[in-house]
Scaffold this motif. Structure first.
Motif, short mmCIF file in Angstrom:
data_model
loop_
_atom_site.label_atom_id
_atom_site.label_comp_id
_atom_site.label_asym_id
_atom_site.label_seq_id
_atom_site.Cartn_x
_atom_site.Cartn_y
_atom_site.Cartn_z
N ALA A 32 0.83 -1.21 0.00
CA ALA A 32 0.00 0.00 0.00
C ALA A 32 0.86 1.26 0.00
O ALA A 32 0.50 2.26 -0.61
N SER A 33 2.02 1.19 0.65
CA SER A 33 2.88 2.37 0.72
C SER A 33 3.47 2.75 -0.63
O SER A 33 3.95 3.86 -0.81
N THR A 34 3.40 1.84 -1.60
CA THR A 34 3.90 2.15 -2.94
C THR A 34 2.85 2.86 -3.79
O THR A 34 3.14 3.26 -4.91
N GLY A 35 1.63 2.96 -3.28
CA GLY A 35 0.55 3.56 -4.04
C GLY A 35 -0.18 2.56 -4.93
O GLY A 35 -0.96 2.94 -5.79
N ALA A 36 0.07 1.26 -4.70
CA ALA A 36 -0.59 0.22 -5.49
C ALA A 36 -2.11 0.26 -5.29
O ALA A 36 -2.60 0.69 -4.25
N ALA A 163 -4.32 -0.71 4.78
CA ALA A 163 -4.00 0.02 3.55
C ALA A 163 -4.48 1.47 3.64
O ALA A 163 -3.76 2.39 3.24
N ALA A 164 -5.67 1.68 4.18
CA ALA A 164 -6.20 3.04 4.32
C ALA A 164 -5.34 3.84 5.29
O ALA A 164 -5.02 5.01 5.03
N GLU A 165 -4.94 3.22 6.38
CA GLU A 165 -4.10 3.91 7.35
C GLU A 165 -2.74 4.25 6.73
O GLU A 165 -2.21 5.35 6.93
N GLN A 166 -2.19 3.31 5.97
CA GLN A 166 -0.90 3.56 5.32
C GLN A 166 -1.00 4.67 4.29
O GLN A 166 -0.13 5.53 4.19
N ASP A 169 -1.07 7.96 5.99
CA ASP A 169 0.27 8.31 6.48
C ASP A 169 1.11 8.90 5.36
O ASP A 169 1.88 9.83 5.58
N GLY A 170 0.97 8.34 4.17
CA GLY A 170 1.64 8.88 3.00
C GLY A 170 3.09 8.47 2.83
O GLY A 170 3.68 8.72 1.79
N GLY A 171 3.68 7.83 3.79
CA GLY A 171 5.09 7.46 3.68
C GLY A 171 5.27 6.09 3.06
O GLY A 171 4.44 5.21 3.23
#
Length: 186
Positions: A32-36, A163-166, A169-171
């Motif tokens: 999720a942090s990759t924007g997938a 995934a929503a929380e990540q 966070d945006g990082g």
């Protein structure tokens, strides 16, 4: 399905939705942090869950339960065998305890409950969530592999929350690694 079975399934979905930052939740957060896209994030969680050391423990626990109930070549109940004991719960998995307690009024659960009681008498071999899911499948006479499907469905809700929380966070999650071995001669 009505009555205790319906409530048992509902409780299992709630209890299995999340379990801290386990390997599938961490995998989901990394992806999720990759924007997938969310389907890719869920696929990553399912891929992690498919491993022998995660969702595969349910299948191994079910094999032990069935063998114990049938009495033929049944492996001994041992601490930390899939379905028995949990490293985070040295005195018993509370998720399993609740699900097994909810099965107690069900006559068809007598065998798995007796096995759970025998396991609970062995320090470190208390039934865990994998045992409870396999027991639920057997007690409710659900189709084969329903326990792992129920687990994956419940975790999918938890993974979407991760995934929503990540995303909020945006990082990007980028663990670092440092080589600690020796360099050979060139």
């Amino acid at each position: 399905m009505d009555g205790p079975g319906k409530e048992l399934l509902r409780a299992a979905l709630v209890l299995m939705a999340d379990h801290e930052l386990n390997n599938s939740a961490f995998t989901v957060r990394c992806v999720a942090s990759t924007g997938a896209a969310l389907p890719a994030v869920l696929c990553a969680g399912l891929a992690a869950l498919s491993g022998r050391e995660h969702g595969g423990h349910y299948l191994l626990a079910k094999e032990v339960i069935v063998a114990q109930l049938n009495g033929a070549d049944a492996p001994a109940l041992q601490p930390m065998r899939p379905g028995f004991g949990h490293p985070l719960y040295p005195h018993g998995d509370p998720r399993a305890a609740l699900l097994l307690q909810m099965m107690s009024p069900m006559p068809q659960a007598a065998g798995v409950l007796a096995l759970a009681a025998r396991a609970a008498a062995i320090e470190g071999a208390e039934p865990n969530s994998d045992f409870a899911l396999a027991a639920l499948e057997l007690a409710l006479d659900l189709p084969p592999h329903s326990g792992i499907v129920l687990f994956a469905l419940a975790r999918s809700a938890g993974w979407l929350a991760h995934a929503a929380e990540q995303a909020a966070d945006g990082g990007m999650i980028r663990p670092r690694a440092r080589y600690i071995g020796e360099f050979g001669a060139a």
